[in-house]
Motif scaffolding. Structure first.
Motif, PDB file in Angstrom:
ATOM      1  N   ASP A 341       0.730  -1.313   0.194  1.00  0.00           N
ATOM      2  CA  ASP A 341       0.077   0.332  -0.002  1.00  0.00           C
ATOM      3  C   ASP A 341       0.665   1.386   0.007  1.00  0.00           C
ATOM      4  N   ASP A 342       0.340   2.026  -1.059  1.00  0.00           N
ATOM      5  CA  ASP A 342       0.545   3.454  -1.306  1.00  0.00           C
ATOM      6  C   ASP A 342       1.188   4.028   0.498  1.00  0.00           C
ATOM      7  N   LEU A 419       6.345   6.080  -1.255  1.00  0.00           N
ATOM      8  CA  LEU A 419       6.132   6.762  -0.414  1.00  0.00           C
ATOM      9  C   LEU A 419       6.392   8.122  -0.455  1.00  0.00           C
ATOM     10  N   GLU A 420       5.447   8.993   0.058  1.00  0.00           N
ATOM     11  CA  GLU A 420       5.628  10.841   0.056  1.00  0.00           C
ATOM     12  C   GLU A 420       5.696  10.896   1.627  1.00  0.00           C
ATOM     13  N   SER A 669      -8.280  -2.455   2.824  1.00  0.00           N
ATOM     14  CA  SER A 669      -7.173  -2.364   3.992  1.00  0.00           C
ATOM     15  C   SER A 669      -7.250  -1.383   4.802  1.00  0.00           C
ATOM     16  N   ALA A 670      -5.989  -1.530   5.954  1.00  0.00           N
ATOM     17  CA  ALA A 670      -5.799  -0.802   7.190  1.00  0.00           C
ATOM     18  C   ALA A 670      -5.357   0.686   7.675  1.00  0.00           C
ATOM     19  N   ARG A 671      -5.126   0.640   6.182  1.00  0.00           N
ATOM     20  CA  ARG A 671      -4.114   1.911   6.632  1.00  0.00           C
ATOM     21  C   ARG A 671      -4.555   2.905   6.066  1.00  0.00           C
ATOM     22  N   TRP A 672      -4.784   4.098   7.000  1.00  0.00           N
ATOM     23  CA  TRP A 672      -5.295   5.631   5.791  1.00  0.00           C
ATOM     24  C   TRP A 672      -4.045   6.581   5.113  1.00  0.00           C
TER      25      TRP A 672
END
Length: 1136
Positions: A341-342, A419-420, A669-672
Motif C-alpha cells: 500500500d502507498d 512513499l511520500e 486495507s487498514a492504512r489511512w
C-alpha cells in the motif's frame, strides 16, 4: 550497447570484458588462468545479440579450483528488471542448489543501466562437468546462451630449468648448506590408459545403477540427461530383464511438486517377502513422513509433504535384488497474495511496508528505485521482519531522502508502493497562561506540544532566562515547565517559550501582586478584589476541558467576612471533591479538578460581615475539542476523483471550528492516508489522485482552537468511475407516420464502468419537456421510437448510462418531421453480380440483393423473360432485400434472371446472368496423321460436350506399347493438334488427349485410333523372328518399410518399393487387418514406389503396419512399427 570482443586465441587468458570495464571475465579460475580449451572443440564465438551484452564462455576447469561465470544484460530498453536463470542441462534449475558449492551474485550499474550476474562454482568436482544454459527474461522479451564446462585433473609442473633442481639445504643463503640432488631423480611416468575403440554406452547404462547415470554420462560426453533416461526406458521395455524377486519394478524417475505426496510401488514374486527401502544408500525407517504398505504382492512407500531434501535416489531391496528410481521435487513459484500500500507520512515517523506471500519461509527481495535493500547495505535505517507469510520492511525514522518507489520481488511476482514524506508540523496541545502571584509565592508556567523530542528556550521580555537556584526549567515528555520560587517584584513581565527549529512562540504575562498594609478602622466593610479582564458584572473565565481551574480571590474586611460561592441557586460546599472552595484568612479559592462540560455556568461570590456585604458575579466557560463531523458521504464521482460532503459537528467544543482534516483508504486495507495537512475550511472536498475502479472510504476530523476531534464514522464505500462521453454519429435511419428509427455509435471514451445501456428521449421542437422513450436501457446501438404524433417536428437525443450515471447527451442537429416519405424503388445490385456468375454443377447458389423504396415495393423474379416458376429455385423477400437460392445447381439453371421491384407506377429492374458449368467430355477422333524421324503429328476434334463453358486447352500424354506407362507431353495446348518430338527409335507409341475447361480436365481421355512406329530412316532392317523373353517374376520388395515415430495430429507417410511381373496386387494391413476404403488412409503406387499416407494420426493409429504384394507367381511382405506420441505443451516441458 558495448561492442562484443572476440574470444581469446589458444594460449591467451579468458576474453576480456567490454572496453572501459574492469569486471571479471566470463569464466576465470581464482588460482589458475585458463590457457586451453576443450580438446576437439574450437573456441566458442559468442556474438552478442538480443538482451545479452556479455555471455559466459565454455571453459576447462581444474579439479578443486574455483571458477566464475559472468553474464551482462542491457536494461536500457526494458520496462522492468530482467529475471536471470542458471540451468544445467535442459531442466535443472541451479537457483535451488545455491549454497557453499554454488554461489550467485547480482549487481546494477546506474550509469550504463547494465545488470551483471555472476555464478561461482567453489572447488570444482567431476560432477560439475556438462552443458549449462543461462536464460534472461523481461516481460515479452527473452534471450539465452549455452556454454560447456570440462573438468581436468591437477597437472604436475615439470622442471623446465635443470639449474633449479640444484638446491642447498638450510636457509642461510645461496652458499650455505649441502647440495640436494633429489630433484633430479627420475620420476615414474604415468601410464596412459588406452582408449577403447568401440564402447557401447547404452549397454553400460543398462547394467549400471541410476545413481551412477550422471557420472557415466559425463565420462562419455552425454549432456541431454532427460533424453538419455527416455531412451533407456524404451530399451528396457524392448528388452526386459527378467527378475526372480520382482514382478514389476519402479520407473527410472518420478517427479512431484513441493508439498505434495508421492507413492513408489513395486510388485514382488513372493507375497511374504520382506523389503527394505533406501534413500541415497541409507535405510528409511517408517514414520509419519515415510509410510510403508504391504498388500499381497504389492509393496508401497508413501512420502508425505515432499520438500527439497526428498530430491534423491531411492532403492527397494528384496534379498540380493534391487529396484532403483530417482525422485525430482519441483518447487512452485512464490506469488504475492497481498500487495503493498502507498504510504503518506511526515518526517520522523515510523513507516512499515507489508506484503504477504503464498508460502511461509519464502525469500522476498526489497528494492528502492532499482537498488536492492539488504541487511549489509541498509544499515540501521531499514529493518526486515518476517512473520509467517508476512514480510515487512520497516523504516525507523522517515526523512525526505526516503521518498521514492519501493518494490517487493518473489520468484513468482512483484508489488510496488510509493512513499511520500512531508515536513512535520508542531501542534500546541496546551498553551501557557497568565499568572498573578504575590510576593514569596511560586509561579509555574506550563505548556504542552505534540512532539516530545522538541526542545526549546524560555525568554523574559526578549531576554533568555537562565536557570538558577530560584528559577528552574524542566522538560518531561511533551511538557515544558518554567518554575520561579520566591517571586519578587523584578520577576514580573512577559514570558515566552520558543521551540527549537519551529517558527512558533507561546507567550504569557506574570503579574506581581503587591500587598500594602494600611491602618484601617476596626469596622471595615467586606471587599472582593477580583482581578479579571471582564467588563461590567459579567466576568468570563475560559477553561479547557480536563484542565484544572483555581481561582484565587482576595477578600478584605474587618472583622473577617463570611464567604459564600454559588452556582446559580446552589451553594458550593467547602469540602473535599472535584469542585470545592478553599478558604483562608484573606483569600478564597474556587477549585475545579478536571473541568467538565457540566461545570459551565454562572457563578457568584458573596462576602458579608457586620459592616456590610459585597458580591461579584462571573461566568465560567468550558471549552473542548469538537465532536466528530457527521453524515460523511460521497455525492458524485469522476474518473479519478470524488466529491465528499459532511455536516459540521453537533458540538463545536465552545470554540469556533477552524477547519477539517480528511483521510481516505482502500476498502480492505487498514492504512489511512492523509489528504491534507493544513486545515480545510469548507464542508465539501474534491478528493483527487484516486484509481478508477477501486473502492475507497473516507473519514473527517474537526479542528478548533483546542485540538482535533475524534474521526467521523467511515463513509459508505465509493468507487471513482467517470460517466462515458456522449454517443457519437447519431442519425435517423427511418421515419414512418408514427415511428422514427435512430442509430448511433458507442462513445469514444467509456472507462472502467463500461456501458449498461442507452436511454432515448424526445420532445417537440421549441419545448424542453423531454420524454423518455424506453423504460429500461437498451444495449443495441439502434432503437425505433413508437407512438409519435403524425406531422409533428420532433427532437431526439441519446445518453449512455453506467454505474457512474448518465453521459452528456448526443442530440440531433435539427428536428425530424414524423411523416412517411415516398421513396422511389431502386435495386442495389452487388458488384460481383454485375458480371456473369459462374457456378459449378452441384454447388449452392445464394444471392442476397438489397433494394430500397417506400412504401414496401412488390418484388417479382423472371427467368429468360418468363415468370420464375421452377420449384428447384427458391426466393425469399424482406423489407430491404430479396434472396434467390438454389440448393444444388444444375446445367438447366443457367440463364438470365431478372429482378423487378415496383411501387404503384414506379419500378426498377436488374438482370443477373448465371452460368452452371462442369467438366468437359473427351476429345473425339484422335489419330496420328504423320510420322517422320523421331517426330509424330497428332490431330483431334473438340469434344461434343464442352461443359457449358469454353475449352481452354488440352493435355497430351504418350505411352510406349512395351511398358504401357503414360507420360506427359504437353499441358494447356490451345490448338486441336500438336507435334510430339524426341521419341525413341524402334518403339511403338500410343497417344491420349484430355480436354480442359475452367472446371478442370475431362474425366475420360480421347485415345488415338492408330499408333506411331519410329523407324530408322534410309536403312532396311531385316528383323529376326521375335522371341518374346519371359520377364515374369514373383513380387520382391527392393526397399523395406522403416520404423517411424510421429507426433499426433500431424500427417505422416510410410513408403517402400516393390518389383514383379505381372504387376502385383498391393494390400496394406494394420496389425494384420486389411485397410479398406478408409478415408483416413491414402494408398499410392507410382512405378513400384508404394506410399501409405495417414491423415492426422491419433494415439490409436499406432501399431504394426505391413504391405503385401501378390501376383500369380507368389507374394512378398514387409512390415514396420509406427509410434504416435502425444503433443507436449511448452508449459509441461518447462515443468519437467
Amino acid at each position: 550497447m558495448p561492442e562484443p570482443k572476440k574470444p581469446a586465441a589458444k594460449g591467451d587468458k579468458a576474453a576480456a570484458a567490454p572496453a572501459g570495464k574492469t569486471d571479471v571475465p566470463p569464466a576465470v579460475e581464482n588460482n589458475e588462468p585458463r590457457d586451453e580449451h576443450v580438446p576437439g572443440e574450437d573456441p566458442q564465438m559468442s556474438e552478442l545479440t538480443g538482451l545479452f551484452v556479455l555471455k559466459p564462455e565454455s571453459v576447462t576447469a581444474t579439479k578443486g579450483k574455483d571458477i566464475t561465470f559472468v553474464a551482462k544484460v542491457d536494461s536500457s530498453n526494458l520496462l522492468r528488471k530482467p529475471a536471470m536463470k542458471w540451468l544445467k542441462g535442459k531442466w535443472l534449475d541451479l537457483g535451488s542448489k545455491a549454497g557453499k558449492h554454488l554461489q550467485f551474485k547480482e549487481s546494477y550499474d546506474r550509469n550504463t543501466k547494465i545488470y551483471t550476474y555472476e555464478m561461482s562454482i567453489i572447488k570444482v568436482v567431476d560432477g560439475d562437468a556438462g552443458g549449462y544454459r543461462c536464460e534472461v527474461t523481461s516481460k515479452d522479451k527473452c534471450d539465452s546462451c549455452t556454454f560447456e564446462v570440462s573438468v581436468q585433473a591437477v597437472q604436475e609442473e615439470q622442471q623446465d630449468n635443470i639449474l633449479e633442481a640444484f638446491k642447498r639445504s638450510g636457509d642461510a643463503g645461496e652458499d650455505a648448506g649441502d647440495l640436494d640432488f633429489s630433484a633430479l631423480l627420475k620420476k615414474r611416468e604415468k601410464k596412459q590408459q588406452q582408449v577403447k575403440e568401440e564402447v557401447d554406452v547404452w549397454e553400460i547404462l543398462k547394467e549400471a545403477r541410476p545413481c551412477d547415470y550422471e557420472k557415466i554420462a559425463f565420462e562419455y560426453g552425454i549432456t541431454d540427461l532427460r533424453g538419455m533416461l527416455k531412451r533407456l526406458k524404451k530399451m528396457k521395455k524392448v528388452e526386459p530383464k527378467k527378475s526372480d524377486a520382482f514382478l514389476r519394478k519402479m520407473d527410472s524417475a518420478y517427479s512431484v511438486d513441493k508439498g505434495k505426496r508421492i507413492q513408489l510401488s513395486v510388485e514382488v514374486t513372493d507375497p511374504n517377502a520382506q523389503v527394505k527401502w533406501l534413500k541415497n544408500g541409507q535405510e528409511i525407517k517408517p514414520s509419519a513422513k515415510y509410510v510403508f504398505e504391504s498388500v499381497g504382492n504389492k509393496r508401497t512407500l508413501t512420502i508425505n509433504k515432499c520438500n527439497l531434501s526428498d530430491d534423491a535416489a531411492y532403492e527397494c531391496v528384496v534379498g540380493e535384488e534391487k529396484s532403483f528410481t530417482e525422485v525430482f521435487v519441483k518447487e512452485p513459484p512464490v506469488t504475492i497474495t497481498k500487495l503493498l500500500d502507498d504510504v503518506h507520512t511526515v518526517v520522523g515517523e515510523k513507516v512499515e511496508f507489508e506484503v504477504e506471500v503464498s508460502e511461509e519461509g519464502a525469500s522476498v527481495k526489497w528494492m528502492k528505485d532499482g537498488v536492492e535493500l539488504n541487511r549489509e547495505t541498509a544499515g540501521s535505517k531499514y529493518r526486515f521482519k518476517k512473520d509467517g507469510k508476512r514480510h515487512i520492511l520497516i523504516i525507523n525514522e522517515a526523512t525526505k531522502e526516503d521518498i521514492g518507489k519501493y518494490y517487493a520481488f518473489t520468484n513468482g511476482g512483484e508489488s510496488q508502493a510509493e512513499l511520500e514524506v512531508e515536513d512535520k508540523e508542531l501542534e500546541v496541545l496546551q498553551s501557557i497562561a497568565d499568572l498573578t502571584v504575590k510576593a514569596a509565592e511560586q509561579a509555574v508556567f506550563k505548556c504542552e506540544v505534540s512532539d516530545e523530542k522538541v526542545t526549546g528556550k524560555w525568554f523574559k521580555d526578549g531576554v533568555e532566562v537562565q536557570p538558577s537556584d530560584r528559577i528552574k526549567m524542566t522538560h518531561i515528555g511533551r511538557t515544558h515547565k518554567l518554575t520561579i520560587d520566591d517571586v519578587k517584584q523584578s520577576d514580573a513581565g512577559d514570558y515566552t517559550f520558543v521551540p527549537d527549529g519551529y517558527a512558533l512562540s507561546l507567550s504569557a504575562k506574570l503579574n506581581f501582586l503587591e500587598i500594602k498594609i494600611d491602618y484601617v478602622p476596626r469596622q471595615d466593610p467586606p471587599k472582593i478584589h477580583l482581578d479579571t479582564s471582564g467588563t461590567g458584572n459579567k466576568n468570563t473565565i475560559t477553561v479547557v476541558a480536563g484542565n484544572k481551574l483555581r481561582l484565587d480571590v482576595e477578600i478584605t474586611g474587618e472583622p473577617a467576612p463570611t464567604v459564600c460561592w454559588m452556582k446559580g441557586d446552589t451553594e458550593v460546599a467547602e469540602a473535599e471533591g472535584r469542585v470545592r472552595v478553599e478558604t483562608r484568612k484573606t483569600l478564597s479559592s474556587f477549585v475545579i479538578e478536571g473541568a467538565e462540560k457540566e461545570d459551565e455556568g454562572h457563578y457568584s461570590i458573596t462576602v458579608t460581615n457586620p459592616a456590610g456585604e459585597d458580591k461579584a458575579e462571573l461566568f465560567i466557560k468550558i471549552v473542548d475539542v469538537p465532536n466528530p463531523p457527521e453524515n460523511v458521504k460521497c455525492t458524485s464521482v469522476g474518473e479519478d476523483s470524488a466529491i465528499i460532503t459532511w455536516d459540521p459537528p453537533a458540538f463545536d467544543g465552545g470554540v469556533p471550528i477552524k477547519g477539517y482534516l480528511m483521510e481516505r483508504k482502500k476498502v480492505g486495507s487498514a492504512r489511512w492516508t492523509k489528504l491534507n495537512f493544513d486545515v480545510y475550511e469548507s464542508t465539501t472536498y474534491d478528493a483527487k489522485k484516486m484509481i478508477e475502479g477501486v473502492l475507497y472510504e473516507m473519514r473527517v476530523f474537526a479542528v478548533n482552537g483546542i485540538g482535533i476531534s475524534q474521526p467521523s464514522a467511515n463513509s459508505k464505500p465509493f468507487m471513482p468511475i467517470a460517466p462515458t462521453s456522449e454517443p457519437t454519429r447519431l442519425t435517423v435511419d427511418d421515419v414512418t407516420d408514427t415511428t422514427c428509427a435512430l442509430k448511433w455509435r458507442p462513445p469514444e471514451k467509456i472507462g472502467a464502468g463500461g456501458i449498461d445501456g442507452y436511454i432515448i428521449e424526445y420532445c417537440k421542437e421549441g419545448s424542453d419537456d423531454w420524454v423518455q422513450a424506453n423504460e429500461e436501457p437498451v444495449s443495441k446501438n439502434q432503437y425505433r421510437v413508437k407512438g409519435l404524433p403524425v406531422g409533428e417536428k420532433m427532437l431526439f437525443r441519446v445518453v449512455a448510462v453506467n454505474i457512474a450515471g448518465r453521459s452528456p447527451p448526443a442530440t440531433l442537429g435539427q428536428a425530424v418531421t414524423i411523416r412517411e416519405i415516398m421513396e422511389h424503388p431502386k435495386i442495389r445490385l452487388p458488384r460481383q453480380l454485375r458480371t456473369k456468375l459462374i457456378v459449378r454443377v452441384g454447388e449452392k447458389v445464394n444471392l442476397v440483393i438489397p433494394f430500397q423504396g417506400k412504401p414496401r415495393p412488390i418484388v417479382t423474379w423472371f427467368k429468360d423473360g418468363a415468370l420464375l416458376e421452377d420449384n428447384t429455385v427458391g426466393t425469399r423477400t424482406s423489407d430491404k432485400d430479396t434472396i434467390l437460392f438454389i440448393r444444388t445447381a444444375e446445367r438447366s439453371h443457367s440463364g438470365k434472371y431478372t429482378l423487378s421491384v415496383q411501387i404503384e407506377n414506379m419500378s426498377d429492374s436488374a438482370d443477373i446472368h448465371i452460368q452452371v458449368v462442369e467438366k468437359p467430355g473427351p476429345p473425339i477422333d484422335v489419330h496420328v496423321t504423320e510420322v517422320w524421324g523421331f517426330n509424330v503429328a497428332l490431330e483431334w476434334k473438340p469434344p461434343k460436350d464442352d461443359g457449358n463453358c469454353e475449352i481452354i486447352g488440352y493435355t497430351i500424354q504418350k505411352a510406349d506399347m512395351k511398358t504401357k506407362e503414360w507420360f506427359l507431353v504437353y499441358e494447356h495446348n490451345r490448338r486441336p493438334s500438336c507435334t510430339v518430338s524426341d521419341l525413341v527409335m524402334g518403339n511403338e507409341y500410343s497417344f491420349r488427349v484430355y480436354s480442359e475447361n475452367i472446371c478442370g480436365l475431362s474425366d475420360e481421355p480421347g485415345r488415338s485410333k492408330n499408333t506411331a512406329i519410329i523407324t530408322k530412316t534410309g536403312l532396311v532392317h531385316n528383323r529376326a523372328p521375335f522371341k518374346e523373353k519371359d520377364i515374369s517374376s514373383s513380387p520382391k520388395f527392393t526397399a523395406p518399410l522403416v520404423d517411424r515415430s510421429v507426433v499426433a495430429g500431424y500427417s505422416a507417410a510410410i513408403s517402400c518399393a516393390v518389383r514383379g511381373f505381372p504387376k502385383p496386387k498391393i494390400v496394406w494391413m494394420k496389425n494384420n487387418m486389411i485397410i479398406g476404403e478408409d478415408p483416413k488412409y491414402l494408398m499410392q503406387n507410382k512405378q513400384g514406389v508404394l506410399t501409405l499416407n495417414i491423415r492426422k494420426p491419433s494415439l490409436f493409429d499406432g501399431g504394426r503396419y505391413s504391405c503385401r504384394a501378390i501376383n500369380d507367381l507368389g507374394q512378398d511382405e514387409v512390415e514396420c512399427k509406427l509410434e504416435v506420441r502425444a503433443v507436449q505443451e511448452k508449459g509441461e516441458e518447462a515443468k519437467k
